[in-house]
Design a protein around this motif. Structure first.
Motif, mmCIF file in Angstrom:
data_model
loop_
_atom_site.group_PDB
_atom_site.id
_atom_site.type_symbol
_atom_site.label_atom_id
_atom_site.label_comp_id
_atom_site.label_asym_id
_atom_site.label_seq_id
_atom_site.Cartn_x
_atom_site.Cartn_y
_atom_site.Cartn_z
ATOM 1 N N ASN A 85 0.825 -1.207 0.000
ATOM 2 C CA ASN A 85 0.000 0.000 0.000
ATOM 3 C C ASN A 85 0.860 1.260 0.000
ATOM 4 O OD1 ASN A 85 -2.744 -0.854 -0.053
ATOM 5 N ND2 ASN A 85 -2.535 -1.586 2.046
ATOM 6 N N SER A 88 2.152 1.840 -3.423
ATOM 7 C CA SER A 88 1.104 2.305 -4.341
ATOM 8 C C SER A 88 0.457 3.605 -3.851
ATOM 9 C CB SER A 88 0.036 1.222 -4.517
ATOM 10 O OG SER A 88 -0.557 0.888 -3.273
ATOM 11 N N ASN A 90 -1.235 4.207 -1.202
ATOM 12 C CA ASN A 90 -2.546 4.063 -0.559
ATOM 13 C C ASN A 90 -2.445 4.195 0.955
ATOM 14 O OD1 ASN A 90 -4.005 3.568 -2.945
ATOM 15 N ND2 ASN A 90 -3.326 1.441 -2.964
ATOM 16 N N LYS A 91 -1.240 4.098 1.471
ATOM 17 C CA LYS A 91 -0.984 4.289 2.894
ATOM 18 C C LYS A 91 0.350 5.011 3.040
ATOM 19 C CE LYS A 91 -4.466 1.996 4.790
ATOM 20 N NZ LYS A 91 -5.463 2.644 5.687
ATOM 21 N N TYR A 118 -4.387 11.637 -2.880
ATOM 22 C CA TYR A 118 -3.968 10.549 -1.988
ATOM 23 C C TYR A 118 -4.547 10.776 -0.593
ATOM 24 C CZ TYR A 118 -0.692 10.258 -5.865
ATOM 25 O OH TYR A 118 -0.142 10.198 -7.117
ATOM 26 N N ASP A 120 -5.544 8.970 1.815
ATOM 27 C CA ASP A 120 -5.200 8.107 2.950
ATOM 28 C C ASP A 120 -3.778 8.306 3.463
ATOM 29 O OD1 ASP A 120 -7.709 6.855 3.067
ATOM 30 O OD2 ASP A 120 -7.171 5.512 1.426
#
Length: 293
Positions: A85, A88, A90-91, A118, A120
């Motif tokens: 993540n 990518s 995502n985190k 983004y 997150d």
């Protein structure tokens, strides 16, 4: 010591309760499954499975090992998932340090765009002095920093430089006063001045500029922030020096005016910097690319 693949094989056999089904699930042959289980039992010094006609069952010891290994593998899987993540975007987390409030003008737009793209990713912005910021950056407590160029160090990599231009401002009455006869440097110093206090880097730059002309600024009002400065100037209580990018809307609506002058105050360079030795952080890398657009 058993490796992760062997432990994962053990868990699969325990859950499938059948060597053939476990082999099919793992895409390996049944003899490899049997050999691997024997190797693991040999390392541990005891049996893990009871062999039956239609499959296998865990021994009492095997059940204890299964519970422990299953929890551990789940935790390891979560680590790999987290880093997937992170890679990518995502985190993750983006930590920005700054010694100047000018970050508002030069990075707000990028930060807002980054958050939209983004959502997150955690973003933390901290304010500190230049020495502490550089130390925290190199110790991986920050991902990038914004500071005055005069504090640059060899272990920093410049991502982008911003030039801060200072402008003399006043209300309409002051504009009319100096419209046809631009204010000179001596006249400015004798006006009712509204400036930020001496703790601010901007003020230190102003003082250094006028010192070159043997002029010491003695403001009538020394304030903590530009909003207070703007309020007094708008009311005609004095004139001041500001980074005009703070007040583009107020300038457009003619609440304040740029005052004509026959001198220009030195610009100030602010840099966005990374450490030369960079730690893994895809969120930082994406943010930097956005800043450099």
């Amino acid at each position: 010591m058993a490796n992760l693949n062997l432990l994962n094989l053990f868990v699969t056999v325990a859950e499938e309760k059948n060597l053939t089904k476990a082999a099919e699930k793992l895409y390996i042959s049944q003899p490899v499954i049997s050999s691997s289980i024997k190797n693991l039992e040999g390392e541990l010094g005891g049996e893990l499975f009871i062999r039956k006609n239609k499959g296998v069952e865990l021994t009492n010891e095997g059940k204890v090992i299964y519970d422990t290994v299953k929890k551990s593998l789940d935790k390891i899987e979560s680590i790999y998932s987290y880093f997937d993540n992170v890679k990518s975007i995502n985190k993750g987390i983006l930590r920005i340090g700054t010694s100047t409030s000018n970050i508002n003008q030069y990075l707000n737009k990028t930060i807002t765009e980054f958050i939209k793209n983004y959502p997150d990713i955690e973003i933390k912005v901290i304010r500190d002095n230049e020495v502490n910021l550089i130390t925290k950056l190199n110790e991986n407590e920050l991902d990038l920093i914004v500071l005055d160029s005069e504090y640059l160090a060899p272990n920093l990599e410049i991502v982008r430089t911003f030039e801060v231009t200072y402008t003399i401002i006043g209300n309409l009455d002051y504009y009319k006063k100096y419209r046809k006869s631009p204010i000179d440097i001596s006249s400015f110093a004798n006006e009712n001045l509204v400036l930020v206090n001496k703790a601010k880097t901007s003020r230190q730059n102003f003082d250094a500029f006028f010192a070159k002309y043997n002029i010491t600024l003695k403001p009538k009002f020394e304030l903590e922030n530009y909003q207070l400065i703007f309020d007094l100037i708008r009311q005609g209580l004095g004139i001041g020096i500001v980074n005009i990018e703070y007040f583009e809307k107020e300038l457009a609506s003619k609440e304040i005016y740029k005052l004509p002058s026959n001198f220009e105050i030195d610009t100030r360079s602010i840099v966005l910097a990374l450490p030369v030795k960079k730690y893994f952080n895809p969120a930082r890398d994406v943010f930097v690319k956005m800043v450099q657009k």
